[in-house]
Design a protein around this motif. Structure first.
Motif, mmCIF file in Angstrom:
data_model
loop_
_atom_site.group_PDB
_atom_site.id
_atom_site.type_symbol
_atom_site.label_atom_id
_atom_site.label_comp_id
_atom_site.label_asym_id
_atom_site.label_seq_id
_atom_site.Cartn_x
_atom_site.Cartn_y
_atom_site.Cartn_z
ATOM 1 N N HIS A 102 0.931 -0.871 0.156
ATOM 2 C CA HIS A 102 0.095 0.451 -0.474
ATOM 3 C C HIS A 102 0.586 1.143 0.392
ATOM 4 O O HIS A 102 0.800 2.395 -0.930
ATOM 5 C CB HIS A 102 -0.879 -0.251 1.232
ATOM 6 C CG HIS A 102 -2.015 1.326 1.230
ATOM 7 N ND1 HIS A 102 -3.003 1.486 0.748
ATOM 8 C CD2 HIS A 102 -1.812 1.486 2.324
ATOM 9 C CE1 HIS A 102 -4.225 2.775 0.534
ATOM 10 N NE2 HIS A 102 -2.919 2.927 1.164
ATOM 11 N N CYS A 114 2.188 1.026 -5.760
ATOM 12 C CA CYS A 114 1.871 1.351 -4.237
ATOM 13 C C CYS A 114 0.539 2.629 -4.597
ATOM 14 O O CYS A 114 0.746 3.231 -5.915
ATOM 15 C CB CYS A 114 2.827 1.541 -3.352
ATOM 16 S SG CYS A 114 4.669 0.533 -3.757
ATOM 17 N N LYS A 115 -0.253 1.811 -3.330
ATOM 18 C CA LYS A 115 -1.145 3.371 -3.353
ATOM 19 C C LYS A 115 -0.591 5.317 -3.597
ATOM 20 O O LYS A 115 -1.183 5.570 -3.810
ATOM 21 C CB LYS A 115 -2.692 2.750 -3.119
ATOM 22 C CG LYS A 115 -3.009 1.638 -3.058
ATOM 23 C CD LYS A 115 -4.074 1.540 -4.824
ATOM 24 C CE LYS A 115 -4.577 0.654 -5.100
ATOM 25 N NZ LYS A 115 -3.574 -0.556 -5.034
ATOM 26 N N ASP A 125 1.083 -1.797 5.435
ATOM 27 C CA ASP A 125 1.369 -2.657 4.669
ATOM 28 C C ASP A 125 2.425 -1.398 3.551
ATOM 29 O O ASP A 125 1.836 -0.637 3.144
ATOM 30 C CB ASP A 125 0.332 -3.160 3.600
ATOM 31 C CG ASP A 125 0.616 -3.246 2.478
ATOM 32 O OD1 ASP A 125 1.383 -3.779 2.285
ATOM 33 O OD2 ASP A 125 -0.256 -3.694 1.331
#
Lengths: 431, 427
Positions: free
Chosen positions: A165, A234-235, A195
C-alpha cells in the motif's frame, strides 16, 4: 562558491519572463511597493537585496544585476513573501529562474554536487549511497532492531515488495550516517501493521536538483521516483519526515505533466490518522517533568503545499505526544511561519554567515517559546535549527517525531536516542 | 496524481479577511454559528491599529461620534452607519474590542468621546478605540509630561524629530533621540516588524532598555515607534515599562505597520482555534448561489477546495483588496457582479483637485444593500436571499475622509451576520 564576479549564462528579461510564469491575472504591475514582503523575509538585507527591491529592479529592467546577484542563493524560495503580499506576488518563481541561468561552475558547488550525486545512481541519493549499500544497511539494521527484544522479532523493512500500500522514501542521512535512526520509524509501521515497502530505486528523500534551478534535472529526478512508485504499484507514496522531497515530487508531477498513479502523502498525516483511529495509542504520561516542546512547520509541507491542514496534523500529533500544557506554539506559525533557513539548498550552499543571519529570526522565535525541544518533520529544518542552537548558544534540542512516538509507546531503544538530552536519555529503559 | 477532494461545510461563509470579515467571523462565533472564512489579508496590515467610528464630518474633527451619528442619519441617510442603531453600533464595537482584548491584543473600550491620537508624522487624529500599547500617549500629552521620543538608525517611515517638530507647540516637553537597535545597528535598513519580533525575546528588551535608559534624563515618559512585539504586545509593553520605570507608548509607523500585522496574525491564529475553517490568503474564485445556500470554489497551494454554506457575508473590500474593480468605463463588483452605485462616467470619478475637501465620487461608489444587508442586483432587488454584504465594499460612505473605516466594518458586519444567521437557520 565564488561570488566575486559571477557571470550569468545569459541575462534574463525578468519582466518578460514573469508574464509567462505567473498565473493568469497575476502581475508584478500590481505591486504596491508596500514592503510587507521584505519586512517578513529573513533574507532581507543579505547581499544588499530584499524581495521588494528584487521586484522593483525587475520592473525597472535591471536584468543584469538580478541575473548576477548571489542573493538568490540566500532566498530559500519559501514563499512567505507571496503569502503576506496583499497582491499575492510570487518572488520565488523569479529566484528559481535566476538560479537556473547561472553557469553551473558558479553555482554553489554543494547544491550542484548533491544534484549530480542524485542523478548518478538509480537510488537517487544525494549522498551518493548506492542501491546495494542501501539494501545492505537496511538488512543489517533490521537484524539489529530484531535483537532489541521479542516484540520486534518479526519486524520487517521490506524492499521492492510489489503491491504494497505504502511506498516509503528515506532521507539518505539515516542509511548513510545514522542507520539506528531508521529503527523507530520501522517500529511505528510494525506497531500499526502498515503494509509498506522501500524501493531499491528512487528511494531517497531529497532533491537538490530543484534547488540548482535546473528544471531538466528536477524533472529527471521526479521521473525516476514516479517510475519507481508506479513500478511497485503502490497506492500511496509516503514521504517520511522531510519537507522538500514532498514538494519536489508533488509539484514536479504537476509542473512536468507526469503520470502518477498514486496519492502523495506526508507521514505526519498518517501519524495523526493512526492516533485518531486508536492504532497508535500515544500519550504524554511519560512527560512527568513538564518538558516543553514547540514545532517547526516546514515551508515545503505547509505553506507551499498541504497548507494549514498539515500544520494542524503536526500540532495534533505534537500535543498528543507531549501534553497540551507542554506544547508552546511559535509565533507566527502554520502557513505564516518563518523558514528556518535550512531550505532551498542553503545548508549545502557554503554561505554560513548568511545562513546564520537568516536563521537568527527563527532562533529568536524558538527562544521566546522557552521550549526545551523543537519537533520538526523535515531533515533540512532539523539540521539548520540544530546548527542555530550551536551557533547562537541556544538551550534547546531538535528531535524527530518518530523518536517521541516510540518513547511514548515504551519502545525506543537505547541507541535510538541521539537527539534526546540527558533528561530523556534513560526514560523507559529501566535500571 | 491522485488527490482527495477537499470540502468544508458551515452555516456561514465569510468572504474576505479584512476588518469586516474578521469581525463577521467573531460575531458569528459569538452566536454559536459555524463559520468558514476565505480571504486574502488584503490591506489589514496597512492599519495604524486605531479603530475609528466616525472622526470627521463637514464641520471638521468629530469630538463626540455619537452626536455626529445623529447628524449623519439626517445628512446622509444612505450611509451604512446611518442604517445601524446607536445601540447596535455600541454593542458591535464593544464586543469587537473585548474579543480582541480577550484574544491577547488589548484595546481601550469605546467611550463617549473620540480621543486625539498620534499619527506617524506627529499630527493628531480622532479615534474611538486604540491599542493599550498606544494609550499612555494620551495621558502623557494631556499632562504635558517631559517625554523622550526615540527612533532607530535604518528604520524608514518613522522620525522622532518629525514627531517632535510637529507636536512641540502643543507638547513642549518633547525631545527626540536616535539610537541603533541592539544587534541591528549596522546602518542597513531595518523593518519595524523585525524589531517587534526581536523584542519578544527578553534579552533584546534588556539590551534595548540599557540603550534607552541613559537617554531618559528628566523624561517622565517614552514614545517609541510601534515595535513592542507582534503576538504579545501587552506583555512586551509591560516588561519594557518595568525595565525603564516610566510609562511607554507606541506611535504608529508608516503602513504597512506592526499594529496591522498583529491583527492579521491574531486572527489567523485564533479564529481556527475557535473552530473557524479559515483559508487564509486565498480568494474565492467562483460563488454559486442556490436555493439552500452558497457554494464557493477556490484554489489553495494544494488544489481545489469547495465550501458549502447556508448563507454568505461578502466583505471583499474595495479596489486594493479586489472587491471592486475599476474598468475603463465602469466600476464593477468582482465576485458576483452585483450592482454598483457609481458616478455616471469616468469623467465624474474624481474632482479636478485631488485634495478637494468634498472628496471624490468614486470613493462613495460600492455595493448597495436593502434593510436586511442583502446586496442588490441591477433591478434593485436583493441578488439572493442568502447573500449579505458588509464593510468598505458598501456604497454611500467615504471611510478614509470620514475616518469611519472600523466603524463601517464592525457595525455592518454585526448587522449582516445578524441577518445572515436568521437566513441560514430559516431552513
Amino acid at each position: 562558491m565564488n561570488t566575486a564576479s559571477p557571470i550569468a549564462t545569459h541575462t534574463i528579461d525578468f519582466k518578460a519572463a514573469a508574464r509567462d510564469l505567473l498565473p493568469p491575472g497575476a502581475s508584478y504591475d500590481a505591486c504596491l511597493s508596500c514592503g510587507l514582503c521584505s519586512a517578513g523575509c529573513p533574507a532581507s538585507g543579505l547581499e544588499g537585496m530584499d524581495p521588494r527591491r528584487f521586484i522593483r529592479m525587475a520592473m525597472l529592467g535591471m536584468n543584469e544585476e538580478l541575473s548576477t546577484t548571489p542573493w538568490i542563493w540566500t532566498c530559500t524560495q519559501c514563499q512567505r513573501c507571496k503569502y503576506v503580499c496583499p497582491m499575492s506576488i510570487d518572488v520565488a518563481v523569479l529566484v528559481g529562474l535566476a538560479r537556473g541561468a547561472w553557469p553551473t561552475e558558479k553555482k554553489p558547488s554543494g547544491i550542484v554536487r548533491s544534484c549530480e550525486a542524485q542523478l548518478r545512481f538509480p537510488g537517487t541519493s544525494a549522498m551518493g549511497l548506492q542501491e546495494e549499500d542501501f539494501v545492505e544497511t537496511v538488512e543489517e539494521t533490521v537484524a539489529s532492531v530484531r535483537g532489541q527484544g521479542d516484540r520486534f522479532a518479526r519486524l520487517e523493512a521490506p524492499i521492492d515488495r510489489q503491491g504494497a500500500h505504502f511506498f516509503v522514501n528515506q532521507n539518505s542521512r539515516e542509511p548513510a550516517t545514522e542507520p539506528e535512526e531508521m529503527g523507530p520509524l520501522w517500529k511505528i509501521f510494525d506497531y500499526v501493521g502498515a503494509d509498506w515497502t522501500y524501493s531499491s530505486t528512487g528511494w531517497a528523500a531529497e532533491n537538490f536538483c530543484m534547488f540548482t534551478g535546473d528544471d531538466q534535472a528536477w524533472r529527471k529526478m521526479v521521473e525516476q521516483r514516479v517510475a519507481a512508485v508506479n513500478r511497485l504499484g503502490c497506492k500511496v507514496w509516503l514521504n517520511t519526515e522531510c519537507g522538500h522531497s514532498f514538494y519536489t515530487v508533488w509539484k514536479g508531477v504537476e509542473r512536468f505533466g507526469l503520470k502518477a498513479d498514486f496519492e502523495p502523502a506526508s507521514l505526519v498525516s498518517y501519524y495523526a490518522r493512526w492516533i485518531r483511529e486508536g492504532r497508535l495509542p500515544v500519550n504524554a504520561e511519560w512527560n512527568t517533568q513538564g518538558i516543553k516542546f514547540t514545532v517547526q512547520d516546514p515551508c515545503q509541507l505547509v505553506r507551499k503545499s498541504l497548507g494549514d491542514t498539515m500544520a494542524d496534523d503536526i500540532r495534533y500529533v505534537a500535543r498528543m505526544l507531549v501534553g497540551e500544557e507542554n506544547f508552546i506554539d511559535m509565533a507566527p506559525s502554520r502557513s505564516a511561519n518563518y523558514c528556518c533557513g535550512g531550505g532551498g539548498g542553503f545548508l549545502q550552499a557554503g554561505m554560513k554567515e548568511q545562513r546564520w543571519a537568516y536563521g537568527k529570526r527563527k532562533f529568536d522565535q524558538i527562544t521566546s517559546t522557552q521550549a526545551d525541544y523543537v519537533l520538526t518533520p523535515c531533515h533540512n529544518c532539523h539540521s539548520q535549527i540544530e546548527d542555530l542552537a550551536r551557533h547562537f548558544h541556544g538551550g534547546y534540542r531538535v528531535v524527530h517525531f518518530w523518536t517521541l512516538i516510540c518513547l511514548s509507546l515504551g519502545m525506543l531503544g537505547e541507541h535510538e536516542r541521539k537527539y534526546l538530552g540527558p533528561d530523556l536519555a534513560r526514560l523507559g529503559l529501566g535500571a | 496524481m491522485i488527490k482527495e477532494p477537499r470540502r468544508h461545510q458551515a452555516e456561514l461563509l465569510v468572504i474576505g479577511s479584512g476588518l469586516a470579515g474578521m469581525a463577521a467571523s467573531l460575531f458569528a462565533l459569538a452566536r454559536g454559528v459555524s463559520v468558514a472564512q476565505v480571504g486574502n489579508s488584503g490591506v489589514i496590515a496597512f492599519t495604524t491599529g486605531y479603530l475609528d467610528l466616525l472622526g470627521h464630518d463637514e464641520r471638521g474633527f468629530v469630538d463626540d461620534p455619537w452626536q455626529a451619528l445623529i447628524r449623519l442619519r439626517e445628512d446622509e441617510p444612505r450611509h451604512p452607519l446611518a442604517n445601524v442603531t446607536e445601540n447596535d453600533i455600541r454593542a458591535a464595537f464593544t464586543s469587537f474590542t473585548q474579543s480582541l482584548t480577550e484574544m491577547g491584543l488589548g484595546y481601550t473600550a469605546p467611550g463617549a468621546h473620540n480621543v486625539l491620537a498620534l499619527t506617524p508624522a506627529g499630527t493628531l487624529k480622532p479615534t474611538l478605540s486604540l491599542p493599550l500599547t498606544m494609550q499612555p500617549a494620551i495621558a502623557a500629552m494631556a499632562a504635558g509630561l517631559d517625554t523622550l521620543i526615540v527612533d532607530f538608525t535604518g528604520l524608514n517611515g518613522f522620525s522622532a524629530r518629525e514627531v517632535v517638530a510637529n507636536l512641540s507647540q502643543r507638547w513642549p516637553g518633547l525631545r527626540a533621540a536616535r539610537i541603533g537597535f541592539p544587534d541591528m545597528d549596522s546602518g542597513a535598513e531595518v523593518y519595524a516588524e523585525v524589531l517587534a519580533r526581536a523584542l519578544e525575546v527578553p534579552a533584546t528588551r534588556q539590551l534595548l532598555a540599557e540603550r534607552i535608559g541613559p537617554l531618559l534624563g528628566s523624561a517622565q515618559a517614552l514614545g517609541l515607534p510601534a515595535i513592542l512585539g507582534v503576538h504579545r504586545p501587552d506583555h512586551v509593553h509591560r516588561e519594557l515599562q518595568s525595565l525603564l520605570g516610566v510609562p511607554v507608548f507606541e506611535i504608529p509607523t508608516m503602513p504597512p505597520a506592526v499594529p496591522g500585522v498583529r491583527l492579521r496574525e491574531l486572527f489567523e491564529t485564533r479564529l481556527p482555534q475557535c473552530g473557524v475553517a479559515l483559508e487564509p490568503q486565498h480568494r474565492v474564485k467562483r460563488l454559486e448561489l442556490h436555493t439552500q445556500g452558497v457554494t464557493a470554489h477556490l484554489e489553495d497551494a494544494y488544489g481545489e477546495v469547495t465550501i458549502e454554506a447556508a448563507a454568505a457575508v461578502l466583505a471583499t473590500g474595495r479596489f486594493t483588496s479586489g472587491g471592486l474593480r475599476a474598468d475603463p468605463n465602469a466600476i464593477r463588483e468582482t465576485l458576483v457582479n452585483l450592482a454598483v452605485s457609481q458616478p455616471e462616467g469616468r469623467a465624474h470619478w474624481y474632482r479636478p483637485d485631488y485634495f478637494d475637501p468634498r472628496g471624490h465620487a468614486i470613493n462613495r461608489s460600492g455595493v448597495m444593500v436593502d434593510e436586511q444587508w442583502r446586496p442588490l442586483d441591477a433591478t434593485g432587488k436583493p441578488a439572493h436571499p442568502r447573500l449579505f454584504a458588509a464593510g468598505s465594499l458598501l456604497a454611500h460612505q467615504d471611510w478614509i475622509r470620514q475616518r469611519c473605516g472600523a466603524g463601517v466594518a464592525i457595525a455592518t458586519a454585526y448587522k449582516a451576520v445578524d441577518a445572515a444567521t436568521q437566513a441560514a437557520r430559516s431552513g
